[in-house]
Design a protein around this motif. Structure first.
Motif, short mmCIF file in Angstrom:
data_model
loop_
_atom_site.label_atom_id
_atom_site.label_comp_id
_atom_site.label_asym_id
_atom_site.label_seq_id
_atom_site.Cartn_x
_atom_site.Cartn_y
_atom_site.Cartn_z
N ASP A 1 0.83 -1.21 0.00
CA ASP A 1 0.00 0.00 0.00
C ASP A 1 0.86 1.25 0.00
OD1 ASP A 1 -2.24 -1.59 0.02
OD2 ASP A 1 -2.42 -1.56 2.23
N GLN A 2 1.92 1.24 0.75
CA GLN A 2 2.81 2.41 0.78
C GLN A 2 3.51 2.60 -0.55
OE1 GLN A 2 5.12 1.15 4.18
NE2 GLN A 2 4.08 2.64 5.53
N LEU A 3 3.90 1.50 -1.22
CA LEU A 3 4.56 1.63 -2.52
C LEU A 3 3.60 2.19 -3.57
CD1 LEU A 3 6.60 -1.70 -2.67
CD2 LEU A 3 7.52 0.61 -2.45
N GLN B 1 9.13 8.86 -9.80
CA GLN B 1 10.48 9.28 -9.41
C GLN B 1 10.88 8.71 -8.05
OE1 GLN B 1 12.68 10.84 -11.23
NE2 GLN B 1 11.23 10.93 -12.95
N GLU B 2 9.94 8.66 -7.13
CA GLU B 2 10.24 8.10 -5.81
C GLU B 2 10.52 6.60 -5.90
OE1 GLU B 2 7.61 11.07 -2.95
OE2 GLU B 2 6.68 9.29 -3.84
#
Length: 281
Positions: free
Chosen positions: A4-6, A12-13
């Motif tokens: 979920d965080q990905l 770019q991140e």
């Protein structure tokens, strides 16, 4: 970081994370290669140290080079080196050498193809014991004086132990001279040559004599303690032999206990020497 965080990150991140992980993977691979090479070297050195001495039964060594039994001593002849028939000893490899030199083939000798070292394996480990190059260093001590602006007293800092002003040779050099002269019984000339050839030190015979006298003065402080130990011993061996002192015949006495040895130089070999050393013992 979970899925979920990905999913909340932009392109770019995500690229930054991937590049950072790629760098970490490369560093881990390099560390793994080094650990793998060290492990292989340790295994090879361990196997080398466990091997029995080579002979014609466990190697390609010809029987003519096997250890021979001692022959009857029909002739008195001095042989140099170890005695015949002694057990063969091979030098053991140490686990942690001071320096490691790795030999990697960069190009194929046949087709000149560049090698990437990915499929290489360690095939041999050899250790060479070597002395480092030793050259004497000259230490210059500069002492400064300054007048205190408040009281007008002159101030000088004293040199630390081993660098005292007025001394010409350091403690290690003096110890080496004493070792050559006292333990190895080297002459003044041979001591001069050894210091020059091994360390590049130029010193006169007078300098060596001064070092020996200084060492003798320091050793004299231990004489009383040695004499006390000799007198307290239950069993003492005593003997004497002639010795030259200042061109005259003197006598060198030795008093030995199981743990202590005392050397005494006297001009005579009478009972007075024993009474002087032993006292009322």
């Amino acid at each position: 970081m979970n899925q979920d965080q990905l999913e909340e990150l932009n392109k770019q991140e995500l690229i930054k994370i991937i590049l950072r992980q790629h760098q970490q993977i490369e560093e881990l691979m390099e560390a793994f290669k080094k650990l793998k090479a060290d492990h292989e070297a340790l295994v090879m050195k361990f196997e080398h140290n466990q091997k029995p001495p080579t002979n014609s039964g466990n190697s390609s060594q010809p029987p003519s080079k096997d250890q021979k039994k001692n022959k009857p001593k029909d002739k008195r002849k001095r042989h140099h080196g170890p005695p015949k028939g002694h057990e063969k000893h091979e030098r053991e490899l140490v686990a942690n050498p001071d320096k490691i030199i790795e030999l990697h083939a960069e190009n194929c000798k046949k087709c000149q193809c560049k090698l990437e070292h990915e499929a290489e394996k360690l095939v041999r480990v050899n250790q060479i014991t070597e002395l480092p190059e030793i050259r004497a260093q000259v230490i210059e001590v500069r002492q400064y004086e300054e007048v205190c602006p408040h009281c007008g007293m002159k101030q000088r800092t004293q040199a630390p132990d081993g660098l005292e002003l007025g001394r010409s040779f350091g403690a290690r050099l003096e110890s080496t001279v004493v070792y050559y002269r006292q333990e190895q019984h080297m002459s003044y000339q041979r001591t001069l040559q050894a210091l020059q050839n091994l360390y590049g030190v130029k010193i006169s015979q007078g300098g060596i004599d001064g070092i020996m006298k200084k060492a003798g003065e320091k050793a004299a402080h231990a004489v009383k303690e040695i004499e006390a130990r000799i007198r307290q011993s239950k069993v003492i061996h005593c003997d004497e032999t002639s010795s030259r002192v200042g061109g005259n015949n003197w006598w060198e006495w030795v008093f030995c206990s199981p743990h202590t040895v005392l050397h005494v130089i006297r001009f005579n070999r009478s009972m007075d020497v024993i009474q002087d050393v032993m006292g009322n013992h």
